[in-house]
Design an enzyme around this catalytic site. Structure first.
Site, short mmCIF file in Angstrom:
data_model
loop_
_atom_site.label_atom_id
_atom_site.label_comp_id
_atom_site.label_asym_id
_atom_site.label_seq_id
_atom_site.Cartn_x
_atom_site.Cartn_y
_atom_site.Cartn_z
CG ASP A 339 4.41 0.85 -0.66
OD1 ASP A 339 5.40 1.52 -0.98
OD2 ASP A 339 3.25 1.19 -0.95
CB SER A 364 3.55 -5.39 5.20
OG SER A 364 2.74 -4.25 5.04
NE ARG A 365 10.39 -2.86 1.46
CZ ARG A 365 10.11 -3.48 0.33
NH1 ARG A 365 9.01 -3.16 -0.33
NH2 ARG A 365 10.91 -4.40 -0.15
CB ILE A 366 3.16 0.98 4.53
CG1 ILE A 366 4.22 1.70 3.69
CG2 ILE A 366 2.11 1.97 4.99
CD1 ILE A 366 3.65 2.41 2.48
#
Length: 497
Positions: A339, A364-366
């Site tokens: 992620d 950081s995609r989340i």
């Protein structure tokens, strides 16, 4: 009889009296050849993939290849008496590992055997290394932060509980230090940790264990070791053993963190086994299923819904690059699986920037969804300001003259770079993270020389530790306290001087 002088004899007599002869059928195979941790076996037509095999000499193997005439097993335990012609029998089970709380503070191998010289408690619950990942209906959104204690990561690249965040970079740039900082920062937070060491030298393994013990982090951590000198099969199983332990704790409602250090060595061990098993090589001689190998491992990290206990399993896999080549085979596979990634740059490390994280290539995609609202609000423009500063600084290397406004932005960026520097094994708390963000955004540090910015930051951290402020305190009270402390400490007078 309490004073029976021959209890064993009487038990044997009772067994003989009740013995009923019968027919018992069992398959038996024969070891044909052995070498490099691979055993070729003839017979055993009922053997299944991943099934354990018991050798007559006490060795242990796992089936990884089913051929028309021979089957191949990877050795997990090998004795000196293992030779061609040895009898082999089906184990009737798969590889498992103990998952009890007694593992906390212990160092074990992928089979669950202790490596720290202490005995294992009897009667432990075991869990298969391989298992299905949680179903979609069992999962929940990642919405709780996992603090690493590293200012740059927690502000610009935040990680949430249940996230899979890759740590990527060349050897010697501090990848293990980031992982150790994260584990150490979980002290008192109720997060159980599993540190998986794959393919490392014994001296490096000892150094990791010593650092965890020095900072009292081994109390809530289990270390799974598949060192460089061990059998390739154990190195191959080590990440799955650590994942099984963390997954069992997640199912019990605990928050768990698992570190895979590192998956490059794991991929190499699997490549070695695959070539010895005569499987066709693909790109860079890796087998075609190497992507599936890591995908099924990392897919088991998630955050469970409250109906499933609400536990979480956060994965921080580590992968090595060569000369910063981020587009090589294994790194690109893991980037597409995870992620987000934390990318360590050689040039930043050589320039004295610690941690040497390239903010432009890291993402950081989340994590932003799991950030605390106050920290998210204050860190909203920090990454953009830092990236713009890097571009502006590279432009000034050509000797161009800048307007006063650009010079102020350049000075402010240099201060930010100094504030983001941090020594290894010195994690900071959430309040210490928030206090410097507010001070920087409010312009209190603008008149500070970049070389002295960290001195002011350390004094500010000492002051916030003595206050009663928390992340639930309104932002107005934070700003009021910081301005008051800034004037009372004399920091503003030092800047003026």
């Amino acid at each position: 009889m309490p004073n029976d002088p021959f209890p064993a004899l009487r038990r044997q007599r009772r067994w003989l009296d009740n013995y009923q002869p019968g027919l018992r059928l069992a398959e038996r195979g024969t070891l044909v050849s052995i070498g490099d941790g691979i055993a070729w076996i003839e017979g055993l037509p009922s053997a299944a993939l991943d099934e354990l095999l018991n050798f007559a000499d006490g060795s242990l193997g796992q089936v990884l290849h089913l051929g028309e005439r021979l089957l191949a097993a990877v050795l997990l335990r090998e004795t000196e008496k293992l030779t061609a012609g040895t009898t082999v029998r089906l184990g009737g089970r798969r590889v498992s590992v103990p998952v009890d709380e007694a593992l906390l503070g212990r160092v074990i191998d992928p089979l669950g055997l202790p490596l720290d010289g202490q005995p294992m408690p009897p009667g432990q619950v075991r869990r298969n290394l391989e298992g299905p990942s949680p179903q979609m209906i069992e999962r929940d959104f990642v919405q709780r932060p996992l603090y690493t204690g590293i200012r740059l990561i927690d502000s610009l690249l935040p990680i949430g509980k249940g996230q899979r965040q890759l740590i990527i970079g060349d050897e010697g740039l501090g990848r293990t230090s980031i992982a150790l900082d994260t584990v150490i920062n979980q002290s008192g937070r109720g997060t159980r940790c599993v540190y998986v060491v794959v393919g490392q030298k014994r001296s490096e393994v000892i150094n990791i264990i010593d650092r965890l013990r020095e900072y009292s982090a081994l109390e809530y951590t289990t270390v799974v070791v598949g060192e460089a000198s061990t059998l390739p099969g154990l190195k191959y199983l080590a990440p799955y053993a650590g994942c099984a332990i963390g997954e069992a704790w997640m199912r019990q409602g605990h928050d768990c963190l698992v570190i895979y250090d590192d998956l490059t060595h794991h991929a190499r061990a699997y490549r070695e086994l695959s070539l010895l098993l005569r499987r066709p090589p693909g790109r860079e001689a890796y087998p075609g299923d190497i992507f599936y190998l890591h995908a099924r491992l990392l897919e088991r990290a998630t955050c469970l819904a409250p109906a499933q206990g609400g536990g979480s399993l956060t994965a921080l896999p580590i992968v090595e690059t060569q000369q910063g080549e981020i587009a090589s085979y294994i790194p690109t596979n893991l980037i597409s699986i995870t992620d987000g990634q934390i990318y360590l740059e050689q040039k930043l490390f050589a320039a004295g920037v610690r941690p040497a994280i390239d903010v432009g290539k890291s993402v950081s995609r989340i994590g932003g969804k799991a950030q605390h609202p106050l920290i998210k609000q204050q860190a909203a423009r920090i990454k953009l300001d830092y990236l713009q500063f890097q571009e502006l600084e590279s432009f000034t290397r050509f000797g161009a003259r800048l307007e006063p406004q650009m010079q102020e932005r350049l000075q402010r960026g240099r201060i930010l770079r100094e504030l983001l520097k941090q020594d290894r094994l010195k994690p900071v708390s959430e309040t210490e993270l928030l206090v410097w963000l507010i001070a920087y955004n409010d312009g209190l540090l603008d008149a500070t020389e970049p070389e002295r910015a960290r001195d002011h930051l350390e004094r500010l951290d000492q002051g916030i530790r003595q206050s009663e402020l928390s992340l639930d305190t309104p932002i107005e009270d934070w700003q009021k306290w910081i301005r008051h402390w800034w004037s009372e400490s004399g920091a503003d007078h030092e800047q003026t001087a």
